[in-house]
Design an enzyme around this catalytic site. Structure first.
Site, PDB file in Angstrom:
ATOM      1  N   CYS A 255     -93.979  60.636 -12.385  1.00 26.74           N
ATOM      2  CA  CYS A 255     -92.809  60.091 -13.089  1.00 26.74           C
ATOM      3  C   CYS A 255     -92.389  58.807 -12.387  1.00 26.74           C
ATOM      4  O   CYS A 255     -93.191  57.894 -12.257  1.00 26.74           O
ATOM      5  CB  CYS A 255     -91.681  61.120 -13.169  1.00 26.74           C
ATOM      6  SG  CYS A 255     -91.068  61.710 -11.578  1.00 26.74           S
ATOM      7  N   ARG A 260     -88.982  64.542 -11.688  1.00 24.82           N
ATOM      8  CA  ARG A 260     -89.214  65.002 -13.055  1.00 24.82           C
ATOM      9  C   ARG A 260     -90.640  65.523 -13.221  1.00 24.82           C
ATOM     10  O   ARG A 260     -90.884  66.483 -13.953  1.00 24.82           O
ATOM     11  CB  ARG A 260     -88.943  63.873 -14.054  1.00 24.82           C
ATOM     12  CG  ARG A 260     -87.488  63.513 -14.241  1.00 24.82           C
ATOM     13  CD  ARG A 260     -87.321  62.314 -15.178  1.00 24.82           C
ATOM     14  NE  ARG A 260     -87.768  61.061 -14.570  1.00 24.82           N
ATOM     15  CZ  ARG A 260     -87.848  59.899 -15.208  1.00 24.82           C
ATOM     16  NH1 ARG A 260     -87.528  59.826 -16.491  1.00 24.82           N
ATOM     17  NH2 ARG A 260     -88.248  58.803 -14.588  1.00 24.82           N
TER      18      ARG A 260
END
Length: 305
Positions: A255, A260
């Protein structure tokens, strides 16, 4: 037998059954399961939230606070926490060799998933995420405490870091060149296309916009329901298969800073059982690296603004 003692015995037997099954819970636990196991001596609960003061304002009773910025990363090197640092942290959290560790946090469990990934690198077993994290726990009106947990020191001993569970920059470049991995960019479509380098308000950025050449884009949020819980394994399998991620090739997730992508790593590895590595250097490293292949569909040029 008197009703009171019959009830007491039934409760003790139920607790015994719960304790005996504490290590057979799978990768996710429900809010109902956790609330019924708050007094379970085999369970150790760790909050990994990124927003300051969240734990102090109220946390799940018995939870220990772990700060992502300092506890799960090396304070000097750009790296994950060392074996010694993490082992001391877990022992202070009361984690024993046979404990079941439940992680949860704010911001959609992103940083709790990072914690689960780091624990996986060091070979910690019996780790699960609270499905839905703080968001769901609070939405359901479940109990919160403000006093820090007072726990006896644990005895967990970590293994050496398994570097095969982590992707570094050379691994990603080699995967691009060889075409033998599926690289999953879990950022927003605008980040993936290069329209923006980072989401609005985030300071960690890169010189270049775009994505790792050959990567597919499956934003992390597609893997969860509205209440923050993961979608069913069947739904997850269909979601990723549509993007060409079906377990037939090893996977690398990334990410912007690796949090994430840890969430997607958890979905793909722990829930679906695929061969997955997390690239925690992510776009802040890759987008600043020299000589690596980048695809910038939007053609955005960094201006320093």
């Amino acid at each position: 037998m008197e009703p009171f003692f019959r009830s007491l015995l039934a409760g003790a037997l139920a607790l015994g059954a719960t304790v005996a099954n504490a290590n057979d819970i799978g990768p996710l636990v429900t809010t109902e399961w956790l609330e019924s196991n708050l007094q379970n001596p085999e369970v150790r609960l760790i909050e990994v939230s990124v927003n300051p003061g969240v734990y102090e304002r109220g946390h799940i009773p018995g939870a220990t606070n772990v700060v992502w910025h300092t506890d799960l990363v090396d304070p000097v090197r750009r790296d994950i926490a060392s074996k010694e640092q993490l082992e001391g942290l877990l022992r202070n959290a009361g984690v024993n060799q046979d404990s079941t560790v439940i992680l949860y946090g704010d911001t959609n469990n992103w940083f709790a998933a990072w914690g689960a990934w780091v624990l996986d690198v060091y070979g910690v077993e019996n780790v699960a995420l609270l499905d839905g994290g703080r968001k769901l726990w609070e939405a359901e009106g479940r109990p919160l405490a403000t006093s820090p947990a007072a726990l006896a020191a644990g005895n967990i001993a970590l293994k050496e870091a398994n570097t095969d569970l982590r992707a570094l920059l050379p691994d990603v470049v080699a995967a691009v060149d060889a075409g033998d991995h599926v690289i999953v960019d879990i950022r927003s479509p605008d980040e993936f296309s290069g329209k923006v380098i980072a989401p609005e308000g985030f300071k960690e950025t890169a010189i270049r916009a775009g994505h790792v050449s050959g990567a597919v884009n499956v934003p992390w949020g597609k893997a969860v329901q509205e209440d923050g819980r993961f979608r069913s394994p069947e739904e997850l399998k269909a979601l990723y298969a549509e993007a060409g991620v079906d377990g037939s090739k090893p996977v690398i997730t990334y990410c912007r800073i690796g949090e994430r992508s840890s969430h997607t790593w958890y979905a793909l590895k722990k829930i679906l059982g695929y061969d997955v590595r997390n690239y925690d250097g992510s776009w802040t490293e890759y987008g600043n690296a020299v000589g690596v292949p980048v695809t910038n569909l939007a053609g955005t040029v960094w201006t320093g603004q």
